[in-house]
Design a protein around this motif. Structure first.
Motif, PDB file in Angstrom:
ATOM      1  N   THR A   2       0.844  -1.198   0.000  1.00  0.00           N
ATOM      2  CA  THR A   2       0.000   0.000   0.000  1.00  0.00           C
ATOM      3  C   THR A   2       0.880   1.249   0.000  1.00  0.00           C
ATOM      4  N   ASP A   3       0.267   2.387  -0.326  1.00  0.00           N
ATOM      5  CA  ASP A   3       1.020   3.647  -0.311  1.00  0.00           C
ATOM      6  C   ASP A   3       1.550   3.956   1.084  1.00  0.00           C
ATOM      7  N   ASP A   4       0.740   3.669   2.114  1.00  0.00           N
ATOM      8  CA  ASP A   4       1.177   3.934   3.490  1.00  0.00           C
ATOM      9  C   ASP A   4       2.370   3.052   3.871  1.00  0.00           C
ATOM     10  N   GLU A   5       2.282   1.785   3.481  1.00  0.00           N
ATOM     11  CA  GLU A   5       3.379   0.856   3.786  1.00  0.00           C
ATOM     12  C   GLU A   5       4.658   1.286   3.068  1.00  0.00           C
ATOM     13  N   ARG A   6       4.509   1.703   1.840  1.00  0.00           N
ATOM     14  CA  ARG A   6       5.662   2.132   1.050  1.00  0.00           C
ATOM     15  C   ARG A   6       6.295   3.380   1.681  1.00  0.00           C
ATOM     16  N   GLU A  85       7.344  -5.220  -5.099  1.00  0.00           N
ATOM     17  CA  GLU A  85       6.971  -4.372  -6.229  1.00  0.00           C
ATOM     18  C   GLU A  85       7.541  -4.945  -7.525  1.00  0.00           C
TER      19      GLU A  85
END
Length: 381
Positions: A2-6, A85
């Motif tokens: 997710t964007d938050d995890e990244r 990714e």
């Protein structure tokens, strides 16, 4: 991812040191978002962290600015990739909890695709002319065969192998122990810029971060894991290049060494590897044969074919029975060759037709050309 995890992983590159296995365990068990939350709030220390270490990590966490780091990376032509990714090289997962939190990558190509057909070439910083020559030859030879050459961008062997690959118009990757926007060593600023334009510059540390002795050593595990095999060109007993080779061996990768003079301390570490499970290689063809696909064979290594080599065994024995100088009767030739006189005479006439012997009356002798040929043959013994 997710964007938050990244974004959390970007932030943690300022907190977790490369190769931190405890931090890797936290990422695996709790996820990056939860790790960042606990560091920021500070109320719930993560399992396994001492009070002193937790306090130190919280101090680092106060400097986390992931959005700023991403913006600085973009300005430097770099990007951040995370495990899972599309551009992530899956072979880095072999490092387990010591796997990088993520990688900063400067350059256009896909690191995942390039890593599939890559070889590491590492060695001494203070290398000899021989070491620099062999590294450049390997870099150029591997690049010409379509291999991506990976090294650490340092002085000595690293710089020579990168230049060899670039000079051949090939692909090369420099794995740095600092931020990818901060070329190190300073004397290789131009070289690392060329690598970023023609290949890839990779690192675990965020923009602007500096190298330390421990980061150089830990960087080597990434070089080992990223590639199919590691070649060491000159290394003393305490060389960091040996750390890379041993990491490669633990990961099940090929380890190779280029031999040098036994009197050279800079080859002593390589020779120690070769006494173990490492394979001796002398050029790019031999490296490609070991790490490449079935049928990717190096040429046979053999000396020149001499006219004598083309004789059948019987004629060869008769020729060997003749003395280097003087005449010999056919009967004596037969005894020396372990055959009959009639067989020896037939062979002698055959050898005369081929230009090996001459007849003088009842005796036989080697021609001048045959003597030169035999001297050359014996000099290789």
């Amino acid at each position: 991812m997710t964007d938050d995890e990244r974004l959390a992983r970007v932030a943690l590159t300022r907190v977790l040191e490369p190769g931190d296995e405890l931090g890797g365990r936290w990422l695996r068990e709790f996820g990056a978002v939860e790790v960042v939350r606990r560091l920021v709030e500070g109320r719930e220390p993560l399992p396994g962290a001492s009070a002193q270490r937790w306090e130190g990590m919280r101090g680092r966490a106060a400097r986390m600015r992931p959005e700023r780091d991403l913006a600085e990376a973009r300005d430097a032509g770099a990007r951040f990739i995370c495990p899972g990714e599309p551009q992530w090289p899956a072979q880095l997962d072999d490092l387990g909890d010591a796997r990088p939190t993520g990688l900063w990558v400067r350059g256009r190509p896909s690191l995942r695709i390039w890593a599939l057909r890559s070889v590491a070439v590492v060695g001494a910083r203070a290398c000899t002319e021989y070491g620099a020559h062999m590294a450049a030859r390997l870099g150029a030879g591997l690049a010409e065969r379509g291999w991506v050459v990976v090294s650490g961008g340092a002085y000595g062997v690293d710089g020579a192998v990168h230049r060899g690959a670039l000079g051949a118009g090939g692909a090369t990757v420099a794995v740095l122990a600092c931020g990818v926007d901060r070329p190190y060593p300073r004397g290789h600023t131009e070289l690392i810029s060329r690598i970023a334009e023609q290949g890839l510059v990779v690192g675990e540390l965020p923009p602007g971060d500096h190298p330390t002795p421990s980061r150089f050593i830990l960087r080597n595990r990434v070089i080992a894991a990223l590639t199919r095999g590691t070649v060491v060109v000159e290394a003393a007993y305490r060389s960091g290049a040996l750390v890379t080779a041993r990491a490669a061996a633990r990961l099940g990768r090929f380890t190779m060494g280029v031999p040098g003079p036994v009197t050279s301390g800079l080859s002593a570490g390589v020779h120690e590897l070769l006494r173990g499970d490492a394979v001796l290689v002398s050029d790019a063809a031999e490296v490609a044969e070991l790490v490449g696909d079935i049928g990717d064979l190096a040429p046979d290594r053999r000396g020149p074919v001499l006219p004598r080599d083309l004789l059948d065994p019987g004629a060869g024995r008769v020729l060997a029975a003749l003395p280097a100088r003087g005449l010999m009767a056919a009967e004596e030739v037969a005894r020396g060759a372990g055959t009959t006189t009639d067989e020896a005479v037939g062979r002698l006439y055959e050898l005369r037709a081929l230009g090996f012997v001459e007849r003088h009356g009842d005796g036989w002798k080697l021609t001048r050309q045959a003597m030169i040929s035999l001297r050359g043959d014996r000099s290789g013994c």
